[in-house]
Design a protein around this motif. Structure first.
Motif, PDB file in Angstrom:
ATOM      1  N   GLN A 254       0.818  -1.148   0.129  1.00  0.00           N
ATOM      2  CA  GLN A 254       0.118   0.092   0.132  1.00  0.00           C
ATOM      3  C   GLN A 254       0.881   1.242  -0.066  1.00  0.00           C
ATOM      4  O   GLN A 254       0.398   2.224  -0.469  1.00  0.00           O
ATOM      5  N   ARG A 255       2.157   1.190   0.243  1.00  0.00           N
ATOM      6  CA  ARG A 255       3.038   2.361   0.283  1.00  0.00           C
ATOM      7  C   ARG A 255       3.899   2.522  -1.008  1.00  0.00           C
ATOM      8  O   ARG A 255       4.348   3.459  -1.359  1.00  0.00           O
ATOM      9  N   ARG A 256       3.916   1.199  -1.758  1.00  0.00           N
ATOM     10  CA  ARG A 256       4.848   1.105  -3.025  1.00  0.00           C
ATOM     11  C   ARG A 256       3.836   1.647  -4.183  1.00  0.00           C
ATOM     12  O   ARG A 256       4.395   2.150  -5.206  1.00  0.00           O
ATOM     13  N   LEU A 257       2.474   1.584  -4.075  1.00  0.00           N
ATOM     14  CA  LEU A 257       1.758   1.879  -5.244  1.00  0.00           C
ATOM     15  C   LEU A 257       1.565   3.422  -5.074  1.00  0.00           C
ATOM     16  O   LEU A 257       1.248   3.825  -3.954  1.00  0.00           O
ATOM     17  N   PRO A 258       1.199   4.082  -5.982  1.00  0.00           N
ATOM     18  CA  PRO A 258       0.967   5.645  -6.230  1.00  0.00           C
ATOM     19  C   PRO A 258      -0.369   5.912  -5.787  1.00  0.00           C
ATOM     20  O   PRO A 258      -1.365   5.288  -6.005  1.00  0.00           O
ATOM     21  N   LYS A 259      -0.579   7.126  -5.059  1.00  0.00           N
ATOM     22  CA  LYS A 259      -1.899   7.603  -4.865  1.00  0.00           C
ATOM     23  C   LYS A 259      -2.405   8.034  -6.294  1.00  0.00           C
ATOM     24  O   LYS A 259      -1.799   8.550  -7.150  1.00  0.00           O
ATOM     25  N   PHE A 260      -3.520   8.181  -6.331  1.00  0.00           N
ATOM     26  CA  PHE A 260      -4.176   8.839  -7.582  1.00  0.00           C
ATOM     27  C   PHE A 260      -5.573   9.368  -7.244  1.00  0.00           C
ATOM     28  O   PHE A 260      -6.257   9.107  -6.212  1.00  0.00           O
ATOM     29  N   GLY A 261      -6.203   9.984  -8.238  1.00  0.00           N
ATOM     30  CA  GLY A 261      -7.504  10.645  -8.143  1.00  0.00           C
ATOM     31  C   GLY A 261      -7.252  12.147  -7.676  1.00  0.00           C
ATOM     32  O   GLY A 261      -6.132  12.433  -7.254  1.00  0.00           O
TER      33      GLY A 261
END
Length: 147
Positions: free
Chosen positions: A58-65
């Motif tokens: 959950q910290r490796r994936l980028p935030k989006f939106g």
């Protein structure tokens, strides 16, 4: 046979491991927990998503939106809804009438949309109107009040 006579079949049960009962038992000293580390300590509880110190998924994936803080959210009220209320004898339609009819909740903003056909002259007050809805209401001689 009675309840006090019941017991498991021979060989079907066995006692669990008795940990920490001395070196001679084969399960003493570290009591199958290995040497040091969080799992060797009392009170250890693995956190959800913990990956052994590796950067969690959950910290490796980028935030989006994106959420616009200035966005105004309206509850859509169609002309067909206005017409059904007019058929029931309500010719002045405001927020109180919409709330009483269950079409709107208290504190919500209403926007009248041009979906449906209007055949009755009505006076409508709402927070916003689409161009088609405003034209349809005014065409029949009704009035539009923007709150």
């Amino acid at each position: 046979m009675k309840l006090n006579n019941l017991k498991p079949a021979p060989g079907s049960t066995h006692s669990g491991r008795r940990l920490g009962r001395g070196v001679g038992s084969g399960l003493g000293r570290t009591s199958t927990r290995g040497h040091k580390g969080a799992k060797a300590r009392s009170g250890y509880k693995r956190k959800i998503g913990f990956e052994g110190g590796q950067m969690p998924l959950q910290r490796r994936l980028p935030k989006f939106g994106f959420t616009n803080i200035n966005h105004i959210s309206y509850r859509p009220i169609n002309l067909s809804t206005i017409q059904s209320m007019a058929d029931n004898g309500i010719v002045t339609i405001g927020l109180d009438e919409l709330i009483a009819a269950g079409k709107l909740k208290s504190g919500e903003l209403a926007k009248v949309l041009g979906n449906g056909k209007l055949t009755t002259k009505v006076d409508v007050s709402a927070h916003a109107f689409s161009a088609a809805a405003e034209a349809a209401i005014l065409e029949l001689g009704g009035s539009v009040i923007k709150l």
